[in-house]
Design an enzyme around this catalytic site. Structure first.
Site, PDB file in Angstrom:
ATOM      1  N   LYS A 177       0.858  -1.175   0.000  1.00  0.00           N
ATOM      2  CA  LYS A 177       0.000   0.000   0.000  1.00  0.00           C
ATOM      3  C   LYS A 177       0.901   1.233   0.000  1.00  0.00           C
ATOM      4  O   LYS A 177       1.880   1.290   0.778  1.00  0.00           O
ATOM      5  CB  LYS A 177      -0.890  -0.002   1.243  1.00  0.00           C
ATOM      6  N   ASP A 203      -0.286  -0.444  -4.528  1.00  0.00           N
ATOM      7  CA  ASP A 203      -1.706  -0.075  -4.575  1.00  0.00           C
ATOM      8  C   ASP A 203      -1.863   1.264  -3.877  1.00  0.00           C
ATOM      9  O   ASP A 203      -1.571   1.391  -2.691  1.00  0.00           O
ATOM     10  CB  ASP A 203      -2.539  -1.151  -3.865  1.00  0.00           C
ATOM     11  N   GLU A 231      -1.522  -0.183  -9.010  1.00  0.00           N
ATOM     12  CA  GLU A 231      -2.968  -0.347  -8.846  1.00  0.00           C
ATOM     13  C   GLU A 231      -3.634   0.950  -8.414  1.00  0.00           C
ATOM     14  O   GLU A 231      -3.198   1.595  -7.461  1.00  0.00           O
ATOM     15  CB  GLU A 231      -3.209  -1.447  -7.803  1.00  0.00           C
ATOM     16  N   ASP A 256      -9.002  -1.106  -9.704  1.00  0.00           N
ATOM     17  CA  ASP A 256      -9.729  -1.797  -8.640  1.00  0.00           C
ATOM     18  C   ASP A 256     -11.031  -1.011  -8.397  1.00  0.00           C
ATOM     19  O   ASP A 256     -12.074  -1.317  -8.984  1.00  0.00           O
ATOM     20  CB  ASP A 256      -8.823  -1.844  -7.393  1.00  0.00           C
ATOM     21  N   LYS A 280     -12.903  -8.038  -7.772  1.00  0.00           N
ATOM     22  CA  LYS A 280     -13.461  -8.451  -6.486  1.00  0.00           C
ATOM     23  C   LYS A 280     -14.964  -8.623  -6.689  1.00  0.00           C
ATOM     24  O   LYS A 280     -15.657  -7.644  -7.009  1.00  0.00           O
ATOM     25  CB  LYS A 280     -13.214  -7.379  -5.436  1.00  0.00           C
TER      26      LYS A 280
HETATM   27 MG    MG Z   1      -6.814  -2.128  -4.341  1.00  0.00          MG
END
Ligand code: MG
Length: 388
Positions: A177, A203, A231, A256, A280
């Site tokens: 992250k 991300d 991402e 995402d 997802k």
């Molecule tokens: Mg993500």
């Protein structure tokens, strides 16, 4: 034929082993909505809603999902005859805008019930129902490769240490992250620790902007660090600037938050906003949309992979089944139970082998895990039951 006779909605609070930090904040205890679905023929399954407590990742939250599920979504489906699991999406799509995570919780449960009733594993049912998988005769994969998502660390050295530990555990990919100011030094430290050839990704959860020179410079510098993807660098609703950025970068952008369904996937492909999709199922309203996105991306030569939402072992079962489809060619965020939970709510926790692989329970019908109902009862804060 599927017909829901009973749906029980409950909220549990599941303690994390360690706090998880992203650009949006820190989570110590995961609030999770669980559903128990029973068919009129007596078949049962559990499903999970991936919404978080705060609307930082998605507009859906635990509270809005509780409301949407109990007020509109469960009443629309309960007692209704559905000839196939796809009917659940059609009914919900015609009657409910948004509330995708709430819709997905029931919709995916209906798919699991359908699999259970036909004596199939959920992964096998999805492979049959995916157009590209069935056209090529592809079977679901018996194992799925997993990567780890590392939350933001206090300093680059700590990230390097955590990255080495993850590699030693067998993870196939490390995703870090990042946020503006907590990026280059961190990525360089991780890269130095794990070596040139190891798969690293970042991300940003939408925390960068092309309007900020420093952000653009950081993204350009990250383009040189051998990342396999970046991402969601820009805002969740910004496909146009992602396309501008993708033209600037050699590193593939992965979307995402921006991908809310098949329609936004089509827009992404038309604009060239990204070259990879983090798929997802909870974010896109369930499996009907997840299969459509999987197939659209497969036809466009765009790989997908399955991200995580700090799911319990129940939600993990749904992700593992989906990730066994052929176009999931990048490792997913499918960490074993012990990575997140002091004690998972399934009796046989998810495990990962030394090669970073998680076994798909193809030998079991439905979701393929046994739920620890007594533990769930202990963790339950509130529950409500609906009957046909
Ligand atoms: Mg993500």
């Amino acid at each position: 034929m599927i017909r829901l006779a009973r749906v029980t909605l409950r909220e549990i609070r599941l303690p994390l082993r360690e706090p998880f930090e992203t650009s949006a904040g820190v989570v110590e205890q995961r609030r999770i909505l669980l559903l128990q679905l029973a068919d009129t023929d007596g078949s049962e399954t559990w499903s999970e809603c991936v919404a978080e407590a705060l609307p930082t990742y998605s507009p859906d939250t635990v509270e809005t999902c509780w409301l949407a599920l109990s007020r509109w979504i469960v009443p629309l489906l309960i007692g209704r005859s559905m000839s196939a699991p796809r009917d659940a999406h059609a009914i919900l799509e015609a009657n409910v805008r948004g509330h995708r995570m709430a819709r997905a919780a029931v919709e995916m449960g209906v798919w699991a019930l359908a699999a259970t009733k036909s004596g199939l594993s959920l992964a096998s049912l999805l492979a049959v129902e995916s157009e590209t998988a069935s056209a090529s005769g592809a079977e679901p994969r018996p194992f799925v490769e997993t990567g780890i998502a590392l939350g933001m660390q206090p300093d680059p050295d700590m990230l390097a240490e955590r990255s080495l530990a993850a590699r030693a555990e067998g993870y196939r990919r490390i995703k870090m992250k990042i946020a503006p100011g907590k990026d280059l030094q961190y990525v360089r430290a991780a890269r130095k620790a794990v070596g040139k050839s190891f798969t690293l990704t970042v991300d940003a959860n939408g925390s960068y902007s092309l309007d900020d020179r420093k952000h653009v410079k950081a993204l350009e510098a990250m383009d040189k660090l051998g990342l396999s993807m970046i991402e969601q660098p820009l805002a969740h609703d910004d496909l146009v600037h992602h396309a501008d950025l993708q033209r600037l970068l050699e590193t593939p952008i992965c979307l995402d938050e921006s991908i809310s369904g098949d329609a936004s996937t089509e827009e992404m492909l038309a604009l060239g906003s990204a070259r990879i999709v983090n798929l997802k199922p909870g974010r896109v309203g369930g499996f009907q949309q997840a299969l459509a996105i999987h197939d659209r991306c497969a036809n466009a030569g765009v790989p997908v992979w399955c991200g995580g939402m700090l799911e319990s072992g129940i939600g993990r079962a749904y992700n593992v089944a989906l990730a066994s489809l052929p176009n999931f060619t990048e490792p997913g965020d499918l960490s074993p139970s012990a990575r997140y939970w002091q004690r998972d709510i399934i009796t046989q926790p998810w495990t990962m082998d030394k090669n970073g692989r998680v076994k798909v329970p193809l030998d079991r019908t439905g979701i393929g895990v046994d739920v620890d109902a007594a533990l769930i009862d202990d963790l339950t804060l509130r529950s409500v039951e609906f009957r046909a």
